[in-house]
Write a protein that holds these residues in place. Structure first.
Motif, PDB file in Angstrom:
ATOM      1  N   ARG A  65       0.846  -1.192   0.000  1.00 32.27           N
ATOM      2  CA  ARG A  65       0.000   0.000   0.000  1.00 32.27           C
ATOM      3  C   ARG A  65       0.879   1.240   0.000  1.00 32.27           C
ATOM      4  O   ARG A  65       1.788   1.366   0.821  1.00 32.27           O
ATOM      5  CB  ARG A  65      -0.909  -0.011   1.227  1.00 32.27           C
ATOM      6  CG  ARG A  65      -1.936   1.092   1.218  1.00 32.27           C
ATOM      7  CD  ARG A  65      -2.853   0.938   2.364  1.00 32.27           C
ATOM      8  NE  ARG A  65      -2.155   1.419   3.551  1.00 32.27           N
ATOM      9  CZ  ARG A  65      -2.732   1.681   4.693  1.00 32.27           C
ATOM     10  NH1 ARG A  65      -4.015   1.476   4.853  1.00 32.27           N
ATOM     11  NH2 ARG A  65      -2.029   2.120   5.710  1.00 32.27           N
ATOM     12  N   GLN A  66       0.619   2.144  -0.939  1.00 29.27           N
ATOM     13  CA  GLN A  66       1.332   3.412  -1.029  1.00 29.27           C
ATOM     14  C   GLN A  66       0.323   4.526  -0.773  1.00 29.27           C
ATOM     15  O   GLN A  66      -0.703   4.606  -1.451  1.00 29.27           O
ATOM     16  CB  GLN A  66       1.935   3.618  -2.417  1.00 29.27           C
ATOM     17  CG  GLN A  66       3.075   2.697  -2.745  1.00 29.27           C
ATOM     18  CD  GLN A  66       4.336   3.156  -2.058  1.00 29.27           C
ATOM     19  OE1 GLN A  66       4.566   2.822  -0.907  1.00 29.27           O
ATOM     20  NE2 GLN A  66       5.143   3.912  -2.761  1.00 29.27           N
TER      21      GLN A  66
ATOM     22  N   SER B 180      -4.266   9.847  -1.294  1.00 30.48           N
ATOM     23  CA  SER B 180      -4.766   8.767  -2.134  1.00 30.48           C
ATOM     24  C   SER B 180      -3.976   7.508  -1.815  1.00 30.48           C
ATOM     25  O   SER B 180      -2.782   7.564  -1.516  1.00 30.48           O
ATOM     26  CB  SER B 180      -4.583   9.099  -3.614  1.00 30.48           C
ATOM     27  OG  SER B 180      -5.295  10.249  -3.965  1.00 30.48           O
TER      28      SER B 180
ATOM     29  N   TYR C   4      -2.686   3.854  -3.193  1.00 32.75           N
ATOM     30  CA  TYR C   4      -2.426   3.049  -4.381  1.00 32.75           C
ATOM     31  C   TYR C   4      -1.894   1.692  -3.934  1.00 32.75           C
ATOM     32  O   TYR C   4      -1.139   1.602  -2.966  1.00 32.75           O
ATOM     33  CB  TYR C   4      -1.382   3.716  -5.283  1.00 32.75           C
ATOM     34  CG  TYR C   4      -1.824   5.038  -5.843  1.00 32.75           C
ATOM     35  CD1 TYR C   4      -2.612   5.088  -6.987  1.00 32.75           C
ATOM     36  CD2 TYR C   4      -1.446   6.223  -5.235  1.00 32.75           C
ATOM     37  CE1 TYR C   4      -3.015   6.302  -7.510  1.00 32.75           C
ATOM     38  CE2 TYR C   4      -1.848   7.441  -5.747  1.00 32.75           C
ATOM     39  CZ  TYR C   4      -2.630   7.481  -6.884  1.00 32.75           C
ATOM     40  OH  TYR C   4      -3.035   8.673  -7.394  1.00 32.75           O
TER      41      TYR C   4
ATOM     42  N   GLU D  50       0.473  -1.331  -5.009  1.00 30.54           N
ATOM     43  CA  GLU D  50       1.579  -1.602  -5.918  1.00 30.54           C
ATOM     44  C   GLU D  50       1.960  -3.079  -5.794  1.00 30.54           C
ATOM     45  O   GLU D  50       2.172  -3.576  -4.686  1.00 30.54           O
ATOM     46  CB  GLU D  50       2.754  -0.719  -5.489  1.00 30.54           C
ATOM     47  CG  GLU D  50       3.988  -0.854  -6.289  1.00 30.54           C
ATOM     48  CD  GLU D  50       5.064   0.103  -5.769  1.00 30.54           C
ATOM     49  OE1 GLU D  50       5.486   0.962  -6.552  1.00 30.54           O
ATOM     50  OE2 GLU D  50       5.470  -0.028  -4.611  1.00 30.54           O
TER      51      GLU D  50
END
Length: 150
Positions: free
Chosen positions: A102-103, A114, A116, A118
């Motif tokens: 999780r980014q 937000s 993202y 990955e």
């Protein structure tokens, strides 16, 4: 009271260097009687890692070091010992995917965050081994040499 770390580090590195890898020079010093009894031509040949039929185990050790494997065989002619020298390497097999990371990224203009996902992967390697030289001894002398073609 603090002790200086630098002298201890140099001592450790010096000891590591002394116990390092086996070289032609170190092996010839380990077997001085066998090495000094050889002609200068044979000494030069062994330094260049050239082995001939009729060489002794000490001569092969001085030239090549200890083998990676040893095998004993019994035949009608008697017992033989085979020294096997191998080449080792790792071969790339691809990637293994293990899920997602999780980014969280924050937009500096709006202040909104937000998230993202990955993909996470890691390379996969397999250990490989190939015999490059087999030396057969009978009665302490080389009787057969097998080498892989380059």
């Amino acid at each position: 009271m603090k002790r200086p770390l630098l002298p201890v580090l140099f001592l450790a590195l010096g000891l590591l260097a002394l116990t390092g890898c086996s070289t032609f020079t170190s092996r010839s010093k380990e077997k001085p009687v066998a090495f000094n009894a050889l002609s200068t031509a044979d000494q030069s040949r062994l330094e260049n890692k050239v082995i001939n039929v009729g060489d002794t185990t000490d001569m092969v050790y001085i030239a090549l070091g200890w083998p990676d494997e040893k095998q004993q065989s019994t035949t009608a002619a008697g017992q033989t010992t085979t020294w096997i020298y191998n080449r080792y390497w790792q071969e790339y097999q691809g990637e293994a995917y293990g899920g997602y990371r999780r980014q969280v990224v924050r937009d500096p203009k709006t202040g909104k965050s937000s998230v993202y996902l990955e993909p996470v992967s890691r390379p996969i390697y397999s250990n490989r081994k190939q015999p490059i030289m087999r030396i057969v001894f009978a009665d302490g002398k080389v009787t057969q040499i097998e080498q892989a073609k380059s």
